[in-house]
Design a protein around this motif. Structure first.
Motif, PDB file in Angstrom:
ATOM      1  N   LEU A 253       0.830  -1.210   0.000  1.00 46.96           N
ATOM      2  CA  LEU A 253       0.000   0.000   0.000  1.00 46.96           C
ATOM      3  C   LEU A 253       0.862   1.257   0.000  1.00 46.96           C
ATOM      4  N   GLN A 254       1.919   1.234   0.816  1.00 51.63           N
ATOM      5  CA  GLN A 254       2.799   2.403   0.888  1.00 51.63           C
ATOM      6  C   GLN A 254       3.532   2.626  -0.430  1.00 51.63           C
ATOM      7  N   GLU A 255       3.886   1.528  -1.111  1.00 51.61           N
ATOM      8  CA  GLU A 255       4.540   1.662  -2.413  1.00 51.61           C
ATOM      9  C   GLU A 255       3.599   2.269  -3.456  1.00 51.61           C
ATOM     10  N   LYS A 256       2.284   2.125  -3.213  1.00 45.76           N
ATOM     11  CA  LYS A 256       1.289   2.720  -4.100  1.00 45.76           C
ATOM     12  C   LYS A 256       0.919   4.142  -3.686  1.00 45.76           C
ATOM     13  N   GLY A 257       1.617   4.664  -2.684  1.00 51.78           N
ATOM     14  CA  GLY A 257       1.394   6.030  -2.259  1.00 51.78           C
ATOM     15  C   GLY A 257       0.313   6.215  -1.220  1.00 51.78           C
ATOM     16  N   ILE A 258      -0.164   5.124  -0.624  1.00 54.32           N
ATOM     17  CA  ILE A 258      -1.199   5.214   0.405  1.00 54.32           C
ATOM     18  C   ILE A 258      -0.536   5.409   1.762  1.00 54.32           C
ATOM     19  N   GLN A 259      -0.947   6.443   2.461  1.00 49.69           N
ATOM     20  CA  GLN A 259      -0.322   6.796   3.726  1.00 49.69           C
ATOM     21  C   GLN A 259      -0.749   5.833   4.824  1.00 49.69           C
ATOM     22  N   LEU A 260       0.207   5.426   5.640  1.00 53.06           N
ATOM     23  CA  LEU A 260      -0.066   4.585   6.801  1.00 53.06           C
ATOM     24  C   LEU A 260       0.780   5.079   7.960  1.00 53.06           C
ATOM     25  N   ASP A 261       0.136   5.327   9.088  1.00 53.48           N
ATOM     26  CA  ASP A 261       0.841   5.740  10.295  1.00 53.48           C
ATOM     27  C   ASP A 261       0.741   4.642  11.341  1.00 53.48           C
ATOM     28  N   GLY A 262       1.641   4.677  12.315  1.00 52.40           N
ATOM     29  CA  GLY A 262       1.587   3.723  13.419  1.00 52.40           C
ATOM     30  C   GLY A 262       2.065   2.344  13.016  1.00 52.40           C
ATOM     31  N   THR A 263       1.784   1.360  13.885  1.00 52.01           N
ATOM     32  CA  THR A 263       2.213  -0.008  13.634  1.00 52.01           C
ATOM     33  C   THR A 263       1.113  -0.773  12.910  1.00 52.01           C
ATOM     34  N   HIS A 264       1.491  -1.839  12.213  1.00 51.27           N
ATOM     35  CA  HIS A 264       0.522  -2.648  11.493  1.00 51.27           C
ATOM     36  C   HIS A 264       1.016  -4.098  11.467  1.00 51.27           C
ATOM     37  N   MET A 265       1.216  -4.663  12.653  1.00 48.23           N
ATOM     38  CA  MET A 265       1.705  -6.027  12.744  1.00 48.23           C
ATOM     39  C   MET A 265       0.582  -7.049  12.630  1.00 48.23           C
ATOM     40  N   SER A 266      -0.678  -6.614  12.818  1.00 42.83           N
ATOM     41  CA  SER A 266      -1.807  -7.519  12.692  1.00 42.83           C
ATOM     42  C   SER A 266      -2.796  -6.946  11.696  1.00 42.83           C
ATOM     43  N   ASP A 267      -3.720  -7.799  11.230  1.00 42.89           N
ATOM     44  CA  ASP A 267      -4.736  -7.335  10.291  1.00 42.89           C
ATOM     45  C   ASP A 267      -5.575  -6.219  10.900  1.00 42.89           C
ATOM     46  N   GLU A 268      -5.895  -6.365  12.186  1.00 45.27           N
ATOM     47  CA  GLU A 268      -6.713  -5.359  12.862  1.00 45.27           C
ATOM     48  C   GLU A 268      -6.002  -4.012  12.917  1.00 45.27           C
ATOM     49  N   GLU A 269      -4.702  -4.027  13.223  1.00 47.63           N
ATOM     50  CA  GLU A 269      -3.933  -2.779  13.265  1.00 47.63           C
ATOM     51  C   GLU A 269      -3.850  -2.152  11.882  1.00 47.63           C
ATOM     52  N   LEU A 270      -3.677  -2.965  10.850  1.00 46.10           N
ATOM     53  CA  LEU A 270      -3.590  -2.436   9.495  1.00 46.10           C
ATOM     54  C   LEU A 270      -4.884  -1.743   9.091  1.00 46.10           C
ATOM     55  N   VAL A 271      -6.022  -2.390   9.341  1.00 44.72           N
ATOM     56  CA  VAL A 271      -7.315  -1.795   8.993  1.00 44.72           C
ATOM     57  C   VAL A 271      -7.531  -0.500   9.758  1.00 44.72           C
ATOM     58  N   GLU A 272      -7.223  -0.509  11.059  1.00 44.05           N
ATOM     59  CA  GLU A 272      -7.418   0.692  11.873  1.00 44.05           C
ATOM     60  C   GLU A 272      -6.532   1.843  11.392  1.00 44.05           C
ATOM     61  N   ASN A 273      -5.268   1.544  11.096  1.00 49.40           N
ATOM     62  CA  ASN A 273      -4.351   2.595  10.654  1.00 49.40           C
ATOM     63  C   ASN A 273      -4.695   3.103   9.257  1.00 49.40           C
ATOM     64  N   LEU A 274      -5.184   2.196   8.416  1.00 50.91           N
ATOM     65  CA  LEU A 274      -5.624   2.607   7.075  1.00 50.91           C
ATOM     66  C   LEU A 274      -6.804   3.570   7.189  1.00 50.91           C
ATOM     67  N   TRP A 275      -7.707   3.272   8.107  1.00 53.14           N
ATOM     68  CA  TRP A 275      -8.883   4.126   8.318  1.00 53.14           C
ATOM     69  C   TRP A 275      -8.485   5.480   8.898  1.00 53.14           C
ATOM     70  N   ILE A 276      -7.665   5.460   9.940  1.00 51.28           N
ATOM     71  CA  ILE A 276      -7.275   6.712  10.601  1.00 51.28           C
ATOM     72  C   ILE A 276      -6.451   7.595   9.673  1.00 51.28           C
ATOM     73  N   SER A 277      -5.534   6.985   8.910  1.00 49.74           N
ATOM     74  CA  SER A 277      -4.618   7.766   8.083  1.00 49.74           C
ATOM     75  C   SER A 277      -5.247   8.319   6.821  1.00 49.74           C
ATOM     76  N   ASN A 278      -6.323   7.686   6.344  1.00 55.41           N
ATOM     77  CA  ASN A 278      -6.819   8.062   5.017  1.00 55.41           C
ATOM     78  C   ASN A 278      -8.298   8.429   4.948  1.00 55.41           C
ATOM     79  N   PHE A 279      -9.094   7.944   5.897  1.00 47.31           N
ATOM     80  CA  PHE A 279     -10.540   8.132   5.737  1.00 47.31           C
ATOM     81  C   PHE A 279     -11.208   8.871   6.889  1.00 47.31           C
ATOM     82  N   LYS A 280     -10.651   8.762   8.083  1.00 40.79           N
ATOM     83  CA  LYS A 280     -11.289   9.398   9.226  1.00 40.79           C
ATOM     84  C   LYS A 280     -11.146  10.904   9.116  1.00 40.79           C
ATOM     85  N   LYS A 281     -12.213  11.614   9.313  1.00 38.15           N
ATOM     86  CA  LYS A 281     -12.183  13.089   9.220  1.00 38.15           C
ATOM     87  C   LYS A 281     -12.425  13.700  10.584  1.00 38.15           C
TER      88      LYS A 281
END
Length: 281
Positions: A253-281
């Protein structure tokens, strides 16, 4: 916290009479404290399974020493130390000796001279801990892989060990069976404070540990919390380990230019960070 296990400058070779052959384990030291979950990871031939056999006294090092429960392990006290260790191995089918589930769990208790009434109580309690009490009279060969491994864990727990060792215990299971076993171990650890040492090449399993020891070519290459070890990233891949799915997906995702913050060692962390970094307003 009490030290459960200490390895001090361990050296072991399968070819003692051939000094030109590289040692299987080279100058390895670490300590496990009460209540910890430690994962030892590494590719095939990295030395992790040899370490498991040394801890269980199946092998003795040519140099260094092993202290278990405050006792320096030797041939005189090996059997008494083993009564306080629980071992679960790779292939559950190789561990069954009883005609039924309860017979199998009771086998080691009978060998250790546990009184009958106490033995019955322990069998029921340990099977309840792994959610297999309804299978008391089932034949082990008719169980699924995950169920077989849960029974193997029950057999280890019935001995009331101070340290549970999982030696590639999930490597032959399908994803569902693997998850069943890991969920059981995690709950046991959380509920009882059981000390766990898992030997694995699966970094998805190692994520659950408090601390990871990364073995490479017989040496301790790195040691730290999962976040510290996974920060090695591509270096782990180069040394023969496969990154968890969530970390591989995050990298793509990061290689495609999608921003991700924080850790993402589990699927749950990845989904949460994807939401916070890109969609949560």
């Amino acid at each position: 916290m009490n030290n459960i296990l200490t390895l001090n400058n361990i050296i072991f070779s399968y070819e003692v009479d051939q000094p030109e052959v590289k040692n299987a384990v080279e100058d390895v030291s670490f300590t496990v404290t009460e209540g910890e979950w430690i994962a030892i990871v590494g590719h095939n031939g990295s030395g992790k399974s040899t370490i498991a056999r040394i801890i269980n006294g199946l092998l003795f090092p040519q140099s260094g020493d092993v202290t278990v429960f405050g006792k320096l392990m030797n041939e005189d006290n090996l059997w008494s130390i083993r009564t306080e260790l629980g071992m679960v191995f790779q292939n559950p089918d190789n561990q069954f000796v009883g005609a039924t589930v309860q017979d199998d769990v009771a086998f080691a208790l009978e060998n250790n001279g546990v009184p009958y009434e106490d033995m019955v109580a322990r069998v029921h309690q340990s099977l309840a801990q792994v959610k297999m009490e309804q299978f008391l009279n089932h034949e082990p060969q008719h169980l699924s892989g995950g169920q077989k491994q849960r029974v193997a864990i029950a057999g280890a727990l019935a001995l009331r060990p101070k340290l549970l060792i999982l030696d590639e215990a999930t490597s032959m299971l399908d994803p569902q069976g693997r998850q069943e076993v890991l969920d059981i171990v995690r709950k046991l650890r959380d509920d009882t404070g059981l000390t766990v040492l898992s030997i694995t090449h699966d970094l998805e399993e190692a994520i659950l540990a408090d601390r990871i020891l990364f073995m490479n070519q017989g040496r301790k290459f790195a040691e730290g919390q999962p976040s510290e070890i996974f920060a090695l990233g591509d270096e782990l891949v180069e040394l023969g380990l496969d990154l968890p799915f969530s970390m591989k997906m995050a990298k793509m995702l990061q290689e495609k230019g999608i921003q991700l913050d924080g850790t993402h060692m589990s699927d749950e962390e990845l989904v949460e960070n994807l939401w916070i970094s890109n969609f949560k307003k």
